[in-house]
Design a protein around this motif. Structure first.
Motif, PDB file in Angstrom:
ATOM      1  N   ALA A  99       0.844  -1.194   0.000  1.00  0.00           N
ATOM      2  CA  ALA A  99       0.000   0.000   0.000  1.00  0.00           C
ATOM      3  C   ALA A  99       0.877   1.242   0.000  1.00  0.00           C
ATOM      4  O   ALA A  99       1.997   1.230   0.521  1.00  0.00           O
ATOM      5  CB  ALA A  99      -0.917   0.009   1.220  1.00  0.00           C
ATOM      6  N   GLY A 100       0.363   2.323  -0.578  1.00  0.00           N
ATOM      7  CA  GLY A 100       1.090   3.586  -0.614  1.00  0.00           C
ATOM      8  C   GLY A 100       0.138   4.761  -0.529  1.00  0.00           C
ATOM      9  O   GLY A 100      -1.042   4.644  -0.863  1.00  0.00           O
ATOM     10  N   HIS A 101       0.661   5.881  -0.085  1.00  0.00           N
ATOM     11  CA  HIS A 101      -0.153   7.088   0.043  1.00  0.00           C
ATOM     12  C   HIS A 101      -0.421   7.716  -1.323  1.00  0.00           C
ATOM     13  O   HIS A 101       0.420   7.673  -2.220  1.00  0.00           O
ATOM     14  CB  HIS A 101       0.560   8.115   0.914  1.00  0.00           C
ATOM     15  N   LYS A 102      -1.597   8.326  -1.431  1.00  0.00           N
ATOM     16  CA  LYS A 102      -1.969   9.057  -2.646  1.00  0.00           C
ATOM     17  C   LYS A 102      -1.521  10.520  -2.529  1.00  0.00           C
ATOM     18  O   LYS A 102      -0.943  11.079  -3.453  1.00  0.00           O
ATOM     19  CB  LYS A 102      -3.477   8.976  -2.867  1.00  0.00           C
ATOM     20  N   ASP A 103      -1.814  11.126  -1.396  1.00  0.00           N
ATOM     21  CA  ASP A 103      -1.339  12.474  -1.116  1.00  0.00           C
ATOM     22  C   ASP A 103      -1.157  12.629   0.385  1.00  0.00           C
ATOM     23  O   ASP A 103      -1.429  11.714   1.149  1.00  0.00           O
ATOM     24  CB  ASP A 103      -2.278  13.552  -1.696  1.00  0.00           C
ATOM     25  N   TRP A 104      -0.659  13.822   0.802  1.00  0.00           N
ATOM     26  CA  TRP A 104      -0.308  14.008   2.213  1.00  0.00           C
ATOM     27  C   TRP A 104      -0.403  15.491   2.565  1.00  0.00           C
ATOM     28  O   TRP A 104      -0.010  16.352   1.772  1.00  0.00           O
ATOM     29  CB  TRP A 104       1.122  13.513   2.433  1.00  0.00           C
ATOM     30  N   TRP A 105      -0.917  15.745   3.757  1.00  0.00           N
ATOM     31  CA  TRP A 105      -1.019  17.130   4.210  1.00  0.00           C
ATOM     32  C   TRP A 105       0.355  17.798   4.180  1.00  0.00           C
ATOM     33  O   TRP A 105       1.337  17.263   4.674  1.00  0.00           O
ATOM     34  CB  TRP A 105      -1.560  17.185   5.641  1.00  0.00           C
ATOM     35  N   GLY A 106       0.425  18.966   3.614  1.00  0.00           N
ATOM     36  CA  GLY A 106       1.657  19.729   3.593  1.00  0.00           C
ATOM     37  C   GLY A 106       2.614  19.330   2.483  1.00  0.00           C
ATOM     38  O   GLY A 106       3.629  20.007   2.279  1.00  0.00           O
ATOM     39  N   ILE A 107       2.306  18.257   1.767  1.00  0.00           N
ATOM     40  CA  ILE A 107       3.175  17.816   0.671  1.00  0.00           C
ATOM     41  C   ILE A 107       2.437  17.873  -0.657  1.00  0.00           C
ATOM     42  O   ILE A 107       2.919  18.390  -1.652  1.00  0.00           O
ATOM     43  CB  ILE A 107       3.701  16.383   0.909  1.00  0.00           C
ATOM     44  N   GLU A 152       0.701 -16.569  -7.952  1.00  0.00           N
ATOM     45  CA  GLU A 152       1.716 -15.568  -7.594  1.00  0.00           C
ATOM     46  C   GLU A 152       1.273 -14.212  -8.125  1.00  0.00           C
ATOM     47  O   GLU A 152       1.387 -13.926  -9.325  1.00  0.00           O
ATOM     48  CB  GLU A 152       3.052 -15.965  -8.200  1.00  0.00           C
ATOM     49  N   THR A 153       0.734 -13.382  -7.224  1.00  0.00           N
ATOM     50  CA  THR A 153       0.210 -12.086  -7.624  1.00  0.00           C
ATOM     51  C   THR A 153       0.769 -10.974  -6.743  1.00  0.00           C
ATOM     52  O   THR A 153       1.316 -11.223  -5.670  1.00  0.00           O
ATOM     53  CB  THR A 153      -1.332 -12.056  -7.550  1.00  0.00           C
ATOM     54  N   LEU A 154       0.574  -9.744  -7.192  1.00  0.00           N
ATOM     55  CA  LEU A 154       0.926  -8.549  -6.440  1.00  0.00           C
ATOM     56  C   LEU A 154      -0.296  -7.644  -6.401  1.00  0.00           C
ATOM     57  O   LEU A 154      -0.891  -7.365  -7.445  1.00  0.00           O
ATOM     58  CB  LEU A 154       2.097  -7.817  -7.111  1.00  0.00           C
ATOM     59  N   THR A 155      -0.670  -7.199  -5.204  1.00  0.00           N
ATOM     60  CA  THR A 155      -1.804  -6.293  -5.043  1.00  0.00           C
ATOM     61  C   THR A 155      -1.326  -4.980  -4.445  1.00  0.00           C
ATOM     62  O   THR A 155      -0.685  -4.970  -3.390  1.00  0.00           O
ATOM     63  CB  THR A 155      -2.877  -6.920  -4.132  1.00  0.00           C
ATOM     64  N   LEU A 156      -1.610  -3.874  -5.128  1.00  0.00           N
ATOM     65  CA  LEU A 156      -1.254  -2.533  -4.665  1.00  0.00           C
ATOM     66  C   LEU A 156      -2.534  -1.795  -4.295  1.00  0.00           C
ATOM     67  O   LEU A 156      -3.537  -1.864  -5.023  1.00  0.00           O
ATOM     68  CB  LEU A 156      -0.509  -1.762  -5.754  1.00  0.00           C
ATOM     69  N   ILE A 157      -2.482  -1.064  -3.175  1.00  0.00           N
ATOM     70  CA  ILE A 157      -3.667  -0.372  -2.655  1.00  0.00           C
ATOM     71  C   ILE A 157      -3.315   1.079  -2.358  1.00  0.00           C
ATOM     72  O   ILE A 157      -2.249   1.368  -1.801  1.00  0.00           O
ATOM     73  CB  ILE A 157      -4.179  -1.029  -1.353  1.00  0.00           C
ATOM     74  N   THR A 158      -4.223   1.989  -2.703  1.00  0.00           N
ATOM     75  CA  THR A 158      -4.101   3.375  -2.269  1.00  0.00           C
ATOM     76  C   THR A 158      -5.500   3.956  -2.109  1.00  0.00           C
ATOM     77  O   THR A 158      -6.507   3.284  -2.368  1.00  0.00           O
ATOM     78  CB  THR A 158      -3.271   4.202  -3.266  1.00  0.00           C
ATOM     79  N   CYS A 159      -5.587   5.208  -1.672  1.00  0.00           N
ATOM     80  CA  CYS A 159      -6.878   5.875  -1.535  1.00  0.00           C
ATOM     81  C   CYS A 159      -7.468   6.161  -2.917  1.00  0.00           C
ATOM     82  O   CYS A 159      -6.739   6.273  -3.905  1.00  0.00           O
ATOM     83  CB  CYS A 159      -6.719   7.178  -0.775  1.00  0.00           C
TER      84      CYS A 159
END
Length: 395
Positions: A307-315, A368-375
């Motif tokens: 998982a990874g962030h989509k955006d961030w306060w102040g950035i 064998e898979t890869l799953t990516l998640i974000t907002c």
């Protein structure tokens, strides 16, 4: 995923504080977020033992990993016996060969591929061999065509050569150990690890089931077993992976340190994150991608979740801001510290509601898979109400 436990997902906040919160479905409240009296953790771990319906035998560790590492469907075929002790060492027979624990005491349980072609050829030529109490051995068998040790290797030609080259060559069959000869309407040639033959009538070329034949000659029990509660074996989970040549492929499970997604120009460090009290944590660094290492490693034949962030306060926009631009056919690379890794091709990209059953996203996918998640989805001023998910298959 543990059976009988429905999992739910919580909202994704604008500060990136939660990707999924996993709780029992019965604990879902109408307020924003969830209250949890109990937590449940899902797992993407693949089973360690399977039942093979085609032959009626089980395939389990340590033979399972050794079989998969050798591209078992091509080189060994399916199991035709249960593990058995032979010469004091554990062995298991397959259609086209057999694996056995190494005799070297320093091998630490290493499994080796035995020369089933040679073993079968010699067993068939034993003048004292009996079947059902009757002596059937003798020099008038295929062993009469065995080339003496130290003699020049026999030639492999014609249809046999074409099949040999196309189906793995020396890596699969080893060196030829007999001359090509005709008997019983077939042209036959023996190799260290197998036998290639073709009928003179229809010219169909195939590898003979030397593992099964050898098991029968040696009196190994090849009768099917009861399946019990074992999951069914699916060869797709254990296929060999070769990537696309961009990075060298890892040969087994590994811990990834870098992820590359060329389509959206992402090269990011991977940060281990956990699932604590039912909450899927996210990376502390807005530019890192979080890996749920407790679910699965790449190479463990199941679903790797990140998982990874989509955006961030102040950035503003951060690492997965453009993840929704990744489409089927795009490549993703996971790389370990030694530079080797795994290559994936995106199969699907979609959004899910905040209340999705999380187990359908992060659980075992059967391969064998890869799953990516974000907002994803609408932002109501304080949080995103959906998730964007990318699912990719290893190649």
């Amino acid at each position: 995923m543990r059976s009988g436990r429905a999992l739910r997902a919580a909202v994704c906040r604008h500060d990136g504080s939660h990707v999924f919160r996993i709780v029992l479905a019965t604990m879902l409240l109408t307020s924003v977020g969830f209250s949890m009296a109990r937590t449940a953790q899902t797992s993407a771990n693949a089973p360690s033992e399977y039942f093979v319906p085609d032959t009626g035998h089980a395939l389990a560790e340590p033979f399972l990993s050794a079989w998969a590492a050798r591209d078992g469907m091509t080189s060994l075929g399916l199991p035709v016996s249960e593990p058995t002790t032979q010469s004091g060492r554990l062995a298991q027979y397959f259609e086209y060969g057999y694996l056995q624990m190494a005799s070297d005491s320093s091998s630490s349980g290493r499994l080796v591929l035995r020369r089933a072609g040679r073993d079968l050829l010699m067993a068939g030529g034993d003048p004292d061999r009996t079947v059902g109490g009757r002596r059937v051995g003798g020099t008038r068998t295929a062993a009469a065509y065995l080339v003496a040790k130290g003699s020049p290797a026999p030639k492999v030609s014609g249809r046999t050569r074409a099949y040999y080259d196309h189906h793995g060559g020396v890596e699969r069959f080893g060196q030829p150990i007999s001359q090509s000869y005709v008997a019983y309407g077939k042209r036959t040639q023996w190799f260290e690890f197998g036998r290639i033959e073709w009928a003179l009538t229809d010219k169909k070329v195939e590898a003979a089931p030397v593992g099964y034949e050898l098991a029968r000659i040696r009196g190994i029990d090849t009768s099917p077993i009861d399946r019990g509660t074992l999951p069914a074996f699916d060869p797709k989970r254990f296929r060999a992976f070769h990537g696309d040549g961009t990075i060298p492929e890892a040969s087994g499970p590994f811990s990834p340190v870098t992820i590359e997604i060329p389509k959206i120009a992402v090269t990011a460090a991977i940060e281990k994150v956990g699932i604590v009290k039912g909450i899927m944590e996210v990376p502390e660094n807005a530019w890192n991608v979080g890996w749920y290492s407790s679910l699965a490693k790449p190479g463990e034949r199941t679903n790797v979740v990140m998982a990874g962030h989509k955006d961030w306060w102040g950035i503003g926009p951060v690492v997965f801001w453009n993840l929704d631009l990744v489409q089927p056919g795009d490549k993703i690379y996971l790389i370990g510290r030694d530079g080797k890794g795994s290559t994936y091709v995106v199969d699907r990209s979609w959004e899910v509601d905040a209340n999705i059953d999380a187990g359908t996203i992060i659980g075992d996918t059967g391969g064998e898979t890869l799953t990516l998640i974000t907002c994803g989805g609408a932002f109501d001023g304080s949080e995103y109400l959906s998730r964007h998910v990318v699912r990719a298959e290893r190649i």
